[in-house]
Design an enzyme around this catalytic site. Structure first.
Site, PDB file in Angstrom:
ATOM      1  N   ASP A 105     -18.653  -2.560-100.683  1.00 28.21           N
ATOM      2  CA  ASP A 105     -19.127  -1.221-101.067  1.00 28.21           C
ATOM      3  C   ASP A 105     -20.584  -1.276-101.521  1.00 28.21           C
ATOM      4  O   ASP A 105     -21.033  -2.260-102.096  1.00 28.21           O
ATOM      5  CB  ASP A 105     -18.250  -0.657-102.183  1.00 28.21           C
ATOM      6  CG  ASP A 105     -16.849  -0.316-101.684  1.00 28.21           C
ATOM      7  OD1 ASP A 105     -16.660  -0.345-100.453  1.00 28.21           O
ATOM      8  OD2 ASP A 105     -15.976  -0.030-102.505  1.00 28.21           O
ATOM      9  N   CYS A 122     -15.890  -6.450-101.719  1.00 22.70           N
ATOM     10  CA  CYS A 122     -15.288  -5.243-101.118  1.00 22.70           C
ATOM     11  C   CYS A 122     -16.221  -4.607-100.092  1.00 22.70           C
ATOM     12  O   CYS A 122     -15.799  -3.760 -99.314  1.00 22.70           O
ATOM     13  CB  CYS A 122     -14.907  -4.224-102.190  1.00 22.70           C
ATOM     14  SG  CYS A 122     -16.327  -3.533-103.042  1.00 22.70           S
ATOM     15  N   CYS A 129     -16.138  -1.495-109.719  1.00 22.02           N
ATOM     16  CA  CYS A 129     -16.750  -0.296-109.127  1.00 22.02           C
ATOM     17  C   CYS A 129     -17.684   0.361-110.152  1.00 22.02           C
ATOM     18  O   CYS A 129     -18.750   0.873-109.797  1.00 22.02           O
ATOM     19  CB  CYS A 129     -15.677   0.692-108.681  1.00 22.02           C
ATOM     20  SG  CYS A 129     -14.264  -0.098-107.872  1.00 22.02           S
ATOM     21  N   CYS A 182     -15.309   3.134-102.504  1.00 21.28           N
ATOM     22  CA  CYS A 182     -13.995   3.662-102.855  1.00 21.28           C
ATOM     23  C   CYS A 182     -14.109   4.847-103.812  1.00 21.28           C
ATOM     24  O   CYS A 182     -15.199   5.181-104.288  1.00 21.28           O
ATOM     25  CB  CYS A 182     -13.184   2.553-103.502  1.00 21.28           C
ATOM     26  SG  CYS A 182     -13.823   2.126-105.120  1.00 21.28           S
TER      27      CYS A 182
END
Ligand code: FES
Length: 129
Positions: A35, A33, A102, A58
């Site tokens: 991130d 992703c 995450c 996110c």
């Protein structure tokens, strides 16, 4: 997609920003992703006195960073190494399956910051001896 708890923490995250005199700094990233999460720890007398984060990611990553940095305050570095992403998810009252990674970033960034602290400490003691 997110529950109310995640939305609330994301809307009002705690511990955002850098700690200028942090003595443990760790970064974790997720290649798929893109991130990135950076955790700062201020550790004194074997206790995490302060923790903060900078997260480019996110809503789940930001909420996880907020929860994880709150969780480690007041713990010894050794105890904080036991923090699991599943505990972060529990405090957030659940994350969608595709957002579990995450919370893993938060666990990894905390671990990286503690390992940084430990290696700085080891280097200091080598220099002193
Ligand atoms: Fe990758 Fe949230 S989508 S950290």
């Amino acid at each position: 997609m997110y529950n109310q708890k995640v939305i609330d923490v994301f809307a009002n995250p705690k511990n955002v920003g850098e700690i200028a005199d942090a003595n443990g700094v760790g970064t974790a990233g997720n290649a798929s992703c893109g991130d990135i999460m950076k955790v700062y720890l201020k550790i004194e007398d074997d206790i995490i006195k302060d923790a903060s984060f900078e997260t480019f990611g996110c809503a789940a990553a930001i909420a996880s960073s907020s929860v994880a940095t709150e969780m480690v305050k007041g713990l010894s570095p050794e105890m904080a190494l036991n923090i699991k992403n599943s505990e972060v998810v529990e405090i957030l009252e659940g994350l969608p399956p595709q957002k579990i990674h995450c919370s893993v970033l938060a666990e990894e960034a905390i671990h990286a910051a503690i390992n940084d602290y430990i290696s700085r400490k080891n280097n200091e003691s080598k220099t002193e001896s």
